[in-house]
Write a protein that holds these residues in place. Structure first.
Motif, short mmCIF file in Angstrom:
data_model
loop_
_atom_site.label_atom_id
_atom_site.label_comp_id
_atom_site.label_asym_id
_atom_site.label_seq_id
_atom_site.Cartn_x
_atom_site.Cartn_y
_atom_site.Cartn_z
N UNK A 130 0.81 -1.22 0.00
CA UNK A 130 0.00 0.00 0.00
C UNK A 130 0.84 1.27 0.00
N UNK A 131 2.16 1.12 -0.01
CA UNK A 131 3.01 2.30 0.11
C UNK A 131 3.66 2.70 -1.21
N UNK A 132 3.56 1.84 -2.21
CA UNK A 132 4.16 2.16 -3.52
C UNK A 132 3.06 2.28 -4.57
N UNK A 133 3.38 2.96 -5.66
CA UNK A 133 2.40 3.18 -6.72
C UNK A 133 2.26 1.97 -7.64
N UNK A 134 3.36 1.28 -7.86
CA UNK A 134 3.31 0.09 -8.71
C UNK A 134 4.24 -0.98 -8.15
N UNK A 135 3.89 -2.23 -8.43
CA UNK A 135 4.73 -3.36 -8.01
C UNK A 135 5.30 -4.02 -9.26
N UNK A 136 6.63 -4.09 -9.31
CA UNK A 136 7.35 -4.72 -10.42
C UNK A 136 7.93 -6.04 -9.92
N UNK A 137 7.56 -7.13 -10.55
CA UNK A 137 8.06 -8.45 -10.16
C UNK A 137 9.05 -8.95 -11.20
N UNK A 138 10.24 -9.35 -10.74
CA UNK A 138 11.20 -10.03 -11.60
C UNK A 138 10.90 -11.51 -11.46
N UNK A 139 10.62 -12.16 -12.57
CA UNK A 139 10.08 -13.52 -12.52
C UNK A 139 10.96 -14.51 -13.29
N UNK A 140 11.09 -15.70 -12.73
CA UNK A 140 11.68 -16.82 -13.48
C UNK A 140 11.12 -18.11 -12.90
N UNK A 141 11.38 -19.21 -13.54
CA UNK A 141 10.85 -20.49 -13.08
C UNK A 141 11.55 -20.91 -11.78
N UNK A 142 10.86 -21.66 -10.93
CA UNK A 142 11.50 -22.18 -9.71
C UNK A 142 12.78 -22.97 -9.99
N UNK A 182 10.47 -10.81 -17.15
CA UNK A 182 10.84 -12.22 -17.15
C UNK A 182 12.35 -12.33 -17.30
N UNK A 183 12.98 -13.10 -16.41
CA UNK A 183 14.44 -13.28 -16.44
C UNK A 183 14.75 -14.76 -16.29
N UNK A 184 14.38 -15.51 -17.34
CA UNK A 184 14.59 -16.96 -17.31
C UNK A 184 16.07 -17.30 -17.47
N UNK A 185 16.36 -18.56 -17.32
CA UNK A 185 17.75 -19.03 -17.38
C UNK A 185 18.41 -18.65 -18.70
#
Length: 207
Positions: A130-142, A182-185
């Protein structure tokens, strides 16, 4: 969803599971002149020699958790909070308000076009959303996460999985995301940077 009242500048919360590549992404934003405020670095400073969190930690946890130079015995504390939920909550009660104050102080003197807070446990912490304007997720497979953590931290597969089990699931993080990188292998660094550069232009418009 805007929450402009928390910080005086447009703000992004950058998060992702361990080994997703948050640091590489944050560093690229910093190259564009963005003010990057890393909560892990702040926590490190608070628990270093003469860190302002250390007297409270010594009082609540005892001398076993304090190194000879007065800094936090990190490995010991990590093991303690990993297996003990109450200890984790106690440590968070000490650190989180201090981290918050440091973030606000850093935000007040920021010179960049917008703010980026690197918060590994942004989804888990509750208050950050609730404190930031946007949420940026860096994502890759487990699988990619496990491989990177084993290579980088010298951990076993089981140790990497245990850390991940304490973090929000990939699906949960993505559900909260306004933006995803997306930051895959097999993602080349140049492609990662191109994604960051494009998002930076977009954030400049929003800011």
């Amino acid at each position: 969803m805007t929450h402009q009242h928390t910080f005086n500048l447009f703000s992004i919360g950058l998060t992702g599971g361990i080994g997703c590549g948050k640091t590489a992404v944050a560093n690229r934003f910093a190259e564009h002149g963005v003010t990057v405020i890393d909560t892990d670095q702040i926590a490190h400073k608070l628990t270093a020699m003469d860190g302002i969190a250390m007297p409270s930690i010594a009082e609540h946890f005892g001398p076993d958790f304090i190194a000879s130079d007065g800094s936090l015995q990190r490995a010991q504390m990590r093991a303690e909070i990993f297996n003990n939920k109450q200890a984790k909550l106690r440590l968070e009660a000490i650190l989180h308000p201090l981290i918050r104050l440091e973030c606000e102080a850093a935000a007040r003197v920021a010179t960049g076009p917008y703010l980026m807070f690197v918060v590994p446990l942004l989804i888990e912490s509750g208050s950050w959303k609730d404190r930031v304007d946007r949420i940026l997720v860096v994502d890759c497979s487990p699988a990619t996460q496990i491989k990177r953590v084993m290579q980088r931290n010298g951990l076993t597969c089981e140790q990497a999985q245990a850390i991940m089990a304490h973090q929000a699931t990939r699906a949960t993080r993505l559900a909260y995301a306004d933006d995803v990188i997306s930051n895959q292998e097999d993602t080349p660094l140049i492609c990662l940077y191109n994604k960051v550069d494009a998002l930076h232009q977009y954030y400049l418009k929003l800011a």
